[in-house]
Design a protein around this motif. Structure first.
Motif: not given
Length: 287
Positions: A209-220
Motif C-alpha cells: 500500500d505504501t512503498f509502491t505509491r507514486g510521487t516519491l521514489e523508493i530511496p526517498m
C-alpha cells in the motif's frame, strides 16, 4: 594539616586549574575557528524558508529561539548533504513523529515556499504511517491540509496508489524482497500461524500500500522511514534493518547521517546518539 597532605592538595588544585585553563583555551580556539559568517548564514537559510518575519517563538522566549535558529539553520545546515527540499520532507515526518503540530505547520509552509509540492508532502506523511501509526499521521495531515487550504490548494490531492486489493500483497512482497532479499521469504515461512497477520501486514501494507505509491521514489521513502524510526526511539532493531535497506537502494552513509542530523534538533541527543550508533553498526565506518 600535615605537610605531605597539604602538598597533595596543592598539586591537585594546580592540576585542576591547569585542566580548566586548557579547556577554556581549547574552547576559545574552537570558537575562533567558527566563521563569523555562520550567524549570517543561519539568518539567510531561515529567511529562504520562512521570509524575514521574526520567529513566533521569539516573542516570549527570544534566547532559546535564537539558539534553535542558529543550531538548525547554521550549524546543522552547514554539515547537511541533503537538498533543502529533502531536509524539509525529513523535518515534516520527524515533527509528525515527535509530534509537534505547530512546528509541522510552519515547516509545511516553508517546504511549499522552496518548491516542495503538496503531493510530496502528503506522500512523505503517508510513507511513515505504518511506522508511527494512523493517529499521528492523520493529526499531521490535518495540520498540512490547513496550510494547503490557506494557500488555495484544492483538496483532496490526486490519488497516487498503484495497487488493488487483489495484488497489494504480491506487489508489496516483490518490493520487500527486492530491498531486503531472501530473508523476507524465510521470515514469512518461519512465522507461527497466529502471527501471520504481522507478516502479511508488513508485505501488504508497509510495502504494497505504501512503498509502491507514486510521487516519491523508493530511496526517498527509505530515508523518510529511517528518519521516523530515529525519532521514535527504542526501535533500534527496525532502525538497523532500514539503514541496511537504505544502503541497498542507493542511500550512502553520509545521506543517512544527514537525515539524522536534520532530525537532531527535534528529537534530542539521546535518540540521535542511538541512531548514529545503529548507523555505525551497519556501515562499519573506518576508524
Amino acid at each position: 594539616m600535615k605537610d605531605g597532605h597539604f602538598k597533595k592538595v596543592m598539586r591537585l588544585a594546580t592540576f585542576c586549574t591547569g585542566f580548566l585553563l586548557a579547556g577554556q583555551t581549547m574552547a576559545a580556539e574552537i570558537a575562533a575557528a567558527e566563521p563569523a559568517s555562520q550567524v549570517a548564514a543561519s539568518d539567510k537559510n531561515y529567511e529562504a524558508l520562512f521570509g524575514d518575519a521574526p520567529m513566533k517563538e521569539a516573542k516570549n522566549d527570544p534566547e532559546l529561539s535564537n539558539t534553535m535558529k542558529r543550531f538548525i539553520y547554521g550549524e546543522i545546515a552547514k554539515v547537511n548533504q541533503l537538498t533543502l527540499e529533502q531536509r524539509q520532507l525529513v523535518t515534516i515526518v520527524v515533527l509528525a513523529t515527535v509530534p509537534n503540530e505547530k512546528l509541522l505547520r510552519k515547516n509545511v509552509e516553508g517546504a511549499l515556499h522552496v518548491g516542495v509540492t503538496p503531493l510530496e508532502i502528503r506522500e512523505a506523511l503517508y510513507q511513515v504511517a505504518p511506522y508511527i501509526g494512523f493517529a499521528r499521521v492523520f493529526d499531521a495531515l490535518d495540520a498540512a491540509n490547513e496550510v494547503f487550504k490557506a494557500q488555495g490548494i484544492e483538496l483532496p490531492l490526486p490519488a497516487q496508489g498503484t495497487v488493488t486489493e487483489e495484488d497489494r500483497l504480491e506487489k508489496g512482497l516483490a518490493v520487500q524482497v527486492g530491498i531486503y532479499g531472501g530473508r523476507i521469504t524465510k521470515m514469512r515461512a518461519s512465522a507461527p500461524e497466529d502471527e501471520r497477520f504481522v507478516q502479511d501486514g508488513l508485505s501488504g501494507y508497509c510495502f504494497g500500500d505504501t512503498f509502491t505509491r507514486g510521487t516519491l521514489e523508493i530511496p526517498m521513502r527509505e530515508l523518510l522511514t529511517v528518519s521516523a524510526l530515529a525519532a521514535l526511539g527504542g526501535v533500534e532493531g527496525q532502525l538497523k534493518g532500514h539503514i541496511a535497506g537504505n544502503l541497498t537502494v542507493g542511500n550512502d552513509r553520509q545521506t543517512i547521517l544527514s537525515a539524522i542530523a536534520t532530525a537532531l534538533p527535534y528529537i534530542g541527543f539521546p535518540c540521535t546518539l542511538n541512531a548514529v550508533r545503529c548507523v555505525d553498526e551497519v556501515t562499519n565506518p573506518a576508524k
